[in-house]
Design an enzyme around this catalytic site. Structure first.
Site, PDB file in Angstrom:
ATOM      1  N   LYS A   1       0.852  -1.191   0.000  1.00 54.77           N
ATOM      2  CA  LYS A   1       0.000   0.000   0.000  1.00 54.77           C
ATOM      3  C   LYS A   1       0.883   1.236   0.000  1.00 54.77           C
ATOM      4  O   LYS A   1       1.589   1.510   0.969  1.00 54.77           O
ATOM      5  CB  LYS A   1      -0.905   0.039   1.228  1.00 54.77           C
ATOM      6  CG  LYS A   1      -1.752   1.323   1.301  1.00 54.77           C
ATOM      7  CD  LYS A   1      -2.333   1.529   2.677  1.00 54.77           C
ATOM      8  CE  LYS A   1      -3.034   2.897   2.783  1.00 54.77           C
ATOM      9  NZ  LYS A   1      -2.091   4.039   2.614  1.00 54.77           N
TER      10      LYS A   1
ATOM     11  N   GLY B   1       7.720   5.278   8.128  1.00 56.36           N
ATOM     12  CA  GLY B   1       6.844   6.401   8.441  1.00 56.36           C
ATOM     13  C   GLY B   1       7.043   6.881   9.855  1.00 56.36           C
ATOM     14  O   GLY B   1       8.119   6.714  10.447  1.00 56.36           O
TER      15      GLY B   1
ATOM     16  N   GLU C   1      10.942   1.344   9.986  1.00 55.75           N
ATOM     17  CA  GLU C   1      11.890   2.461   9.898  1.00 55.75           C
ATOM     18  C   GLU C   1      11.089   3.721  10.179  1.00 55.75           C
ATOM     19  O   GLU C   1      10.291   4.170   9.358  1.00 55.75           O
ATOM     20  CB  GLU C   1      12.551   2.492   8.519  1.00 55.75           C
ATOM     21  CG  GLU C   1      13.820   3.323   8.479  1.00 55.75           C
ATOM     22  CD  GLU C   1      13.593   4.738   8.006  1.00 55.75           C
ATOM     23  OE1 GLU C   1      13.365   5.616   8.873  1.00 55.75           O
ATOM     24  OE2 GLU C   1      13.621   4.954   6.794  1.00 55.75           O
TER      25      GLU C   1
ATOM     26  N   CYS D   1      13.894  10.958   6.279  1.00 51.03           N
ATOM     27  CA  CYS D   1      13.961  10.509   7.673  1.00 51.03           C
ATOM     28  C   CYS D   1      15.345  10.745   8.274  1.00 51.03           C
ATOM     29  O   CYS D   1      15.463  11.134   9.431  1.00 51.03           O
ATOM     30  CB  CYS D   1      13.600   9.028   7.772  1.00 51.03           C
ATOM     31  SG  CYS D   1      11.882   8.657   7.402  1.00 51.03           S
TER      32      CYS D   1
ATOM     33  N   GLU E   1      10.865  16.332  15.112  1.00 51.27           N
ATOM     34  CA  GLU E   1      11.300  16.161  13.732  1.00 51.27           C
ATOM     35  C   GLU E   1      10.532  17.130  12.836  1.00 51.27           C
ATOM     36  O   GLU E   1       9.308  17.105  12.793  1.00 51.27           O
ATOM     37  CB  GLU E   1      11.049  14.722  13.277  1.00 51.27           C
ATOM     38  CG  GLU E   1      11.494  14.461  11.855  1.00 51.27           C
ATOM     39  CD  GLU E   1      11.228  13.039  11.398  1.00 51.27           C
ATOM     40  OE1 GLU E   1      11.903  12.594  10.452  1.00 51.27           O
ATOM     41  OE2 GLU E   1      10.350  12.374  11.985  1.00 51.27           O
TER      42      GLU E   1
END
Length: 457
Positions: A156, A207, A229, A263, A360
């Site tokens: 997905k 994500g 991750e 990331c 973040e």
């Protein structure tokens, strides 16, 4: 899989829909998983050399369609066309390198009485849930090792960026047996259904940390294997002996590539007070000179923030920093045009305790924090729930290595940041993830260890 309904895909350069994508229903998840389960025995029993040849054929077909895929990717994600093309080619490099990997049989013992071997067997059906920042590249990171290891896949893509990934799967399926690779697009309910589905044996997800926690909880029902991750708030520590002229361009690239939507990008820089002002001004000068705008203009180097939610997050961080005394040497305000455009922004007079440092950003906003004592800088770099990556920048390489090894993160770089390769394991510490990707270490994550004891009678 074809569906009866659709949802709009937003162009981040205009904040307006430009096309519709298929919207899966929960029943479609069941159908995709059933197809993957039917295909698994045949694919798992296919010799790995044949599976690898199929993967290489997929890579060749994707390369033949690279211009089409790059155009789709650029439009839906917002990144310039040259960057989108680079993503496609990077994905192909990863696919081909992964196709060359082979997990050996480990012979633990072989004497007159017994031979003991350790084998790696495919798990079954792998569910892949991929993000919007690198829609094709990260999908390849998930799918290809799963296929090489002998698993089948239900994937997905993000509902923000479904188009290029769907087209990539369509191209791939011309070279794979039916049911080996299946795709679904939709909102969060489809992702949750995949995460909790009893017919899926492993989830690989890239994500946010909160979503990763939710996936872990959903997968507990049937003890799914996980590769997660997750979020990063990577710190770079610049020591007083660093050559500022030399490191500034690299730090700029590692902080702002893909408009900071990476990331493992540099998210906060701790700079010794003796070189703080010089480095901050150099980074700000480069940020002010950067061309930010729609990907449709080939002169633009950087595109928009990809979606409204992330754009609002970046704006909120910048506003809070200014309210608490932070100064922006470059940027700091939305660009005031249609779309989700925020300029490359460099903030100073900021510190831990401000959201712009503690959270973040995942956008084109870089805080630079002054320090006087390196032990204090290290403690502040490590005082985060995240631990994806970190770096140390210095002319004294040996000293920098020693300091980098004290960073609490999955990857530590010296005089570099965010550089990765398909043969080197990559994964997070602390709240930045579970498991690793890439190379033999990553391929092992798609397998179940089986010990075989052979008595010699």
């Amino acid at each position: 899989m074809p569906t009866a309904t659709t949802f709009p895909v937003i162009d981040p350069a205009t904040a307006a829909p430009f096309i519709d994508a298929p919207l899966a229903r929960l029943a479609d998840v069941d159908a995709a998983v059933a197809a993957a389960r039917r295909a698994f025995p045949g694919w798992a029993s296919t010799p790995i050399e044949e599976r690898a040849r199929a993967v290489l054929a997929v890579a060749d077909a994707i390369e033949a369609a690279k211009d089409e895929l790059a155009a789709l990717l650029s439009r839906e994600q917002g990144k310039p066309l040259v960057s989108a093309g680079g993503e496609i080619m990077g994905a192909l490099g990863w696919a081909r390198a992964t196709a060359a990997l082979r997990l050996p049989v480990d012979v633990i013992k072989n004497d007159d009485s017994v031979r003991i071997e350790v084998h790696r067997k495919p798990l079954g059906v792998v569910g892949s849930i991929s993000p919007w920042n690198f829609p094709v590249m990260i999908a390849i990171w998930h799918i290809i090792p799963a296929l090489v290891a002998g698993n089948t896949v239900v994937m997905k893509p993000s509902s923000y960026t479904p188009l290029a990934a769907l087209r990539m799967v369509e191209i791939a399926n011309a070279h794979l047996p039916p049911g080996v690779l299946n795709s679904l697009t939709g909102e969060g309910d489809i992702g949750r259904a995949i995460a909790g589905h009893s017919g899926i044996d492993k989830i690989v997800f890239t994500g946010s940390t909160p979503t990763g926690r939710s996936i872990m909880a959903s997968g507990a029902a049937n003890l799914k294997r996980l590769t997660l991750e997750l979020g990063g708030n990577d710190a770079a520590i610049v020591l007083p002996d660093a050559d500022i002229d030399k490191i500034a361009p690299k730090l700029f690239l590692k902080a702002f590539m893909n408009s900071g939507q990476i990331c493992a990008a540099v998210k906060r820089i701790y700079v010794h007070e003796s070189v703080h002002d010089a480095l901050a001004e150099k980074l700000a000068e480069m940020a002010r000179a950067a061309s930010v705008g729609p990907a449709s203009d080939p002169g633009n180097q950087f595109g928009p923030v990809q979606n409204r939610m992330q754009f609002d997050h970046v704006c909120a961080l910048a506003d809070e920093a200014k309210a608490k005394g932070g100064r922006f040497l470059a940027g700091g305000e939305p660009m005031g045009r249609e779309g989700y455009f925020f300029p490359l922004s460099v903030a100073v007079d900021v510190s831990d305790g401000m959201r712009i440092v503690d959270e973040e950003q995942f956008g084109p906003v870089l805080p630079i924090i002054r320090y006087s004592n390196v032990e204090d800088a290290l403690a502040r770099a490590n005082a985060s729930e995240n631990g994806l990556g970190g770096s140390v920048w210095s002319a004294d390489v040996e000293g920098a290595i020693a300091l980098a090894q004290r960073l609490e993160c999955g990857t530590a770089w010296v005089n570099d940041h965010a550089s990765i390769s398909p043969d080197v394991p990559f994964g997070g510490a602390k709240q930045s993830g579970v498991g690793v990707e890439f190379g033999l270490y990553g391929l092992e994550e798609y397998t179940q260890l089986q010990t075989v004891r052979i008595a010699k009678v």
